[in-house]
Write an enzyme that holds these catalytic residues in place. Structure first.
Site, short mmCIF file in Angstrom:
data_model
loop_
_atom_site.label_atom_id
_atom_site.label_comp_id
_atom_site.label_asym_id
_atom_site.label_seq_id
_atom_site.Cartn_x
_atom_site.Cartn_y
_atom_site.Cartn_z
N LYS A 23 -20.64 -11.83 -14.54
CA LYS A 23 -20.15 -10.46 -14.76
C LYS A 23 -21.26 -9.52 -14.36
O LYS A 23 -22.34 -9.54 -14.95
CB LYS A 23 -19.76 -10.27 -16.23
N THR A 26 -19.38 -3.22 -15.23
CA THR A 26 -18.56 -2.86 -16.38
C THR A 26 -17.89 -1.53 -16.06
O THR A 26 -18.46 -0.70 -15.35
CB THR A 26 -19.39 -2.79 -17.68
N GLU A 76 -16.07 -8.70 -12.55
CA GLU A 76 -15.85 -8.76 -14.00
C GLU A 76 -15.54 -10.19 -14.44
O GLU A 76 -15.34 -10.45 -15.61
CB GLU A 76 -14.67 -7.85 -14.39
#
Length: 108
Positions: A23, A26, A76
């Site tokens: 990841k 954000t 993500e």
């Protein structure tokens, strides 16, 4: 979340992906858009306010919800459908998001 301009929180379910560097972005609303490129942030779990790493902010850009693409979902570590559903759950009706690109600096 521990309140500070140098802190950010993530749901616990994202901790392993962040620590494994799966990841790398954000998506946040305006209330969480305080971060600046080059900043080092202390990262906490949203649920328990436990610090688990530090991240380096590599980029902050605006992105329309309708312009989200598969590449965003991959950053993500989820599918595009999952990403859009999650965003609508967290930020119902949002049309513009802040995309924060980051890299892991240090884990706790």
């Amino acid at each position: 979340m521990t309140k500070s301009m140098n802190n950010i929180s993530f749901f616990e379910r994202f901790e392993a992906d962040i620590l494994a560097k799966r990841k790398t972005i954000t998506l946040r609303d305006e209330s969480e858009s305080h971060v600046k490129v080059g900043q080092i942030l202390n990262v906490y779990t949203f649920e328990s306010d436990r610090e688990f790493c530090k991240i380096h902010v590599r980029g902050v850009t605006l992105v329309a919800f309708d312009a989200l693409e598969q590449r965003h979902a991959e950053q993500e570590n989820m599918t595009l459908a999952q990403l859009k559903a999650l965003i609508q759950e967290i930020y119902p009706g949002i049309s513009v998001l802040f995309l924060i690109e980051f890299s892991l600096v240090e884990s706790r």
